[in-house]
Design an enzyme around this catalytic site. Structure first.
Site, short mmCIF file in Angstrom:
data_model
loop_
_atom_site.label_atom_id
_atom_site.label_comp_id
_atom_site.label_asym_id
_atom_site.label_seq_id
_atom_site.Cartn_x
_atom_site.Cartn_y
_atom_site.Cartn_z
N ASP A 18 25.59 9.49 53.75
CA ASP A 18 26.91 9.99 53.35
C ASP A 18 27.61 10.60 54.58
O ASP A 18 27.03 11.46 55.25
CB ASP A 18 26.67 11.06 52.27
CG ASP A 18 27.90 11.37 51.47
OD1 ASP A 18 28.81 10.54 51.41
OD2 ASP A 18 27.94 12.48 50.89
N GLY A 67 33.58 19.26 45.98
CA GLY A 67 33.48 20.53 45.29
C GLY A 67 34.13 20.42 43.92
O GLY A 67 34.57 19.35 43.51
N GLY A 100 33.35 13.34 43.23
CA GLY A 100 33.37 13.07 41.79
C GLY A 100 33.15 14.28 40.91
O GLY A 100 33.56 14.28 39.75
N ASN A 104 30.75 9.24 44.10
CA ASN A 104 29.80 10.20 44.69
C ASN A 104 29.80 11.52 43.94
O ASN A 104 30.86 12.10 43.71
CB ASN A 104 30.19 10.50 46.15
CG ASN A 104 30.04 9.30 47.05
OD1 ASN A 104 29.73 8.19 46.60
ND2 ASN A 104 30.26 9.50 48.34
N ASN A 117 27.82 15.30 44.09
CA ASN A 117 26.88 16.21 44.75
C ASN A 117 26.89 17.60 44.09
O ASN A 117 25.88 18.06 43.57
CB ASN A 117 27.20 16.31 46.24
CG ASN A 117 26.05 16.91 47.03
OD1 ASN A 117 25.11 17.46 46.46
ND2 ASN A 117 26.09 16.83 48.34
P1 13P Z 1 31.23 16.44 45.03
O1 13P Z 1 30.38 17.48 45.66
O2 13P Z 1 32.61 16.91 44.72
O3 13P Z 1 30.57 15.80 43.86
O4 13P Z 1 31.44 15.28 46.12
C1 13P Z 1 30.33 14.53 46.57
C2 13P Z 1 30.72 13.56 47.61
O5 13P Z 1 31.79 13.03 47.62
C3 13P Z 1 29.73 13.24 48.66
O6 13P Z 1 30.28 12.43 49.63
#
Ligand code: 13P
Length: 299
Positions: free
Chosen positions: A80, A194, A225, A245, A247
């Site tokens: 990533d 975030g 996302g 994505n 996270n």
């Molecule tokens: P988030 O932390 O908003 O889900 O984003 C994750 C992301 O885009 C990793 O590249």
């Protein structure tokens, strides 16, 4: 087992998206892969710069291999936001299935060799180099045009507020894709890393995205996302997003559950006892996302 390119083509044709789920511990990977197995879905494991350093690239590859074999599900691995050719090369050499080259802070084209910018290579030039290195090794490349914001929650290290100038311009996306031939393209349409910027829920600029997708019929990637409205996610998939994505929501589920375990069982010292619940919580989130993205039963 079918490769990732096959799944991206299938996703584009059948209008679903594959989740890229970032991790930094083996417990999180277990939750992610268990969810994929339960719902018969392909999944992509992601490691950011910090996560890659903490986990180790060969270790991430080993986890993918072991769980792919054990569960017999298509589990892929993506680097990533690799910020340089050297960073993505390292992941390709280690055995990643895909790399995201993040040249979004660079100018699109090279800058002339003038004292102010000393002939800085642009996003297009480095992306082309990445593509030619990756292609004959069978590795897919994700490019980026436009910059994403980052929220103020401290989950990510720096806050970055997006203004109009950082959103993907349809013409630039077209030029970038034609020149680099990346496999998938990440776009900036109001999405951010975030969950919340100054208390506001992220809304996607779907009018802009429709304009981009009318100009370019290619597979797109949506970063940031977490916290995005389900309705916006479904519309983005409709306009050609094949990878989303996630996270922050995984970090929150894992960490909040772990804190609760340790608080409610202060004398417990056996990791396999207090780590099972955080794994279950990660699995729950991933199952929700797989259903939302429509990748259930798409193996
Ligand atoms: P988030 O932390 O908003 O889900 O984003 C994750 C992301 O885009 C990793 O590249």
């Amino acid at each position: 087992m079918k490769n990732l390119k096959y799944y991206f083509e299938k996703a584009k044709k059948e209008k679903f998206a594959i989740g890229q789920f970032n991790f930094s511990t083996f417990e999180q990977v277990k939750g992610i892969v268990q969810a994929a197995k339960n719902l018969n879905s392909p999944v992509i494991l992601g490691t950011s710069e910090g996560e890659s350093k903490f986990v180790g690239l060969p270790e991430a590859v080993a986890m993918r291999n072991v769980l792919r074999k054990k569960y017999n599900v298509p589990v892929f691995l993506n680097l990533d936001h690799g910020k340089s050719f050297e960073a993505v090369k390292e992941a390709i050499d280690a055995g990643y299935d895909m790399v995201c080259f993040d040249g979004s802070k660079l100018p699109l084209e090279d800058l002339p060799a003038m004292p102010a910018h000393a002939g800085q290579a642009g996003n297009i030039k480095i992306s082309k180099k990445v593509v030619s290195y990756a292609k004959w090794r069978g590795v897919l490349v994700e490019g980026e045009v436009g910059r994403f914001g980052t929220d103020a929650s401290k989950i990510y290290q720096e806050e970055f507020k997006i203004t109009e100038e950082f959103l993907t311009k349809p013409e630039e996306a077209k030029i970038y894709f034609a020149k680099t031939k990346v496999d998938v393209l990440a776009i900036s349409i109001g999405n951010f890393h975030g969950m919340n910027v100054m208390g506001s829920v992220p809304r996607l600029d779907l009018v802009r995205f429709e304009e981009i997708s009318n100009l370019l019929n290619i597979p797109f990637v949506l970063h940031g996302g977490s916290g995005t409205l389900d309705t916006d996610i479904r519309s983005a998939i409709n306009f050609g997003v094949v990878k989303i994505n996630i996270n922050t929501e995984i970090r929150l589920a894992f960490t909040n559950s772990l804190k609760k375990q340790l608080e409610t069982n202060p004398d417990e010292i056996t990791p396999y006892k207090y780590l099972q619940e955080p794994i279950n919580e990660v699995q729950k989130i991933i199952e929700e996302k797989i259903k939302l993205f429509g990748s259930e039963n798409k193996i």
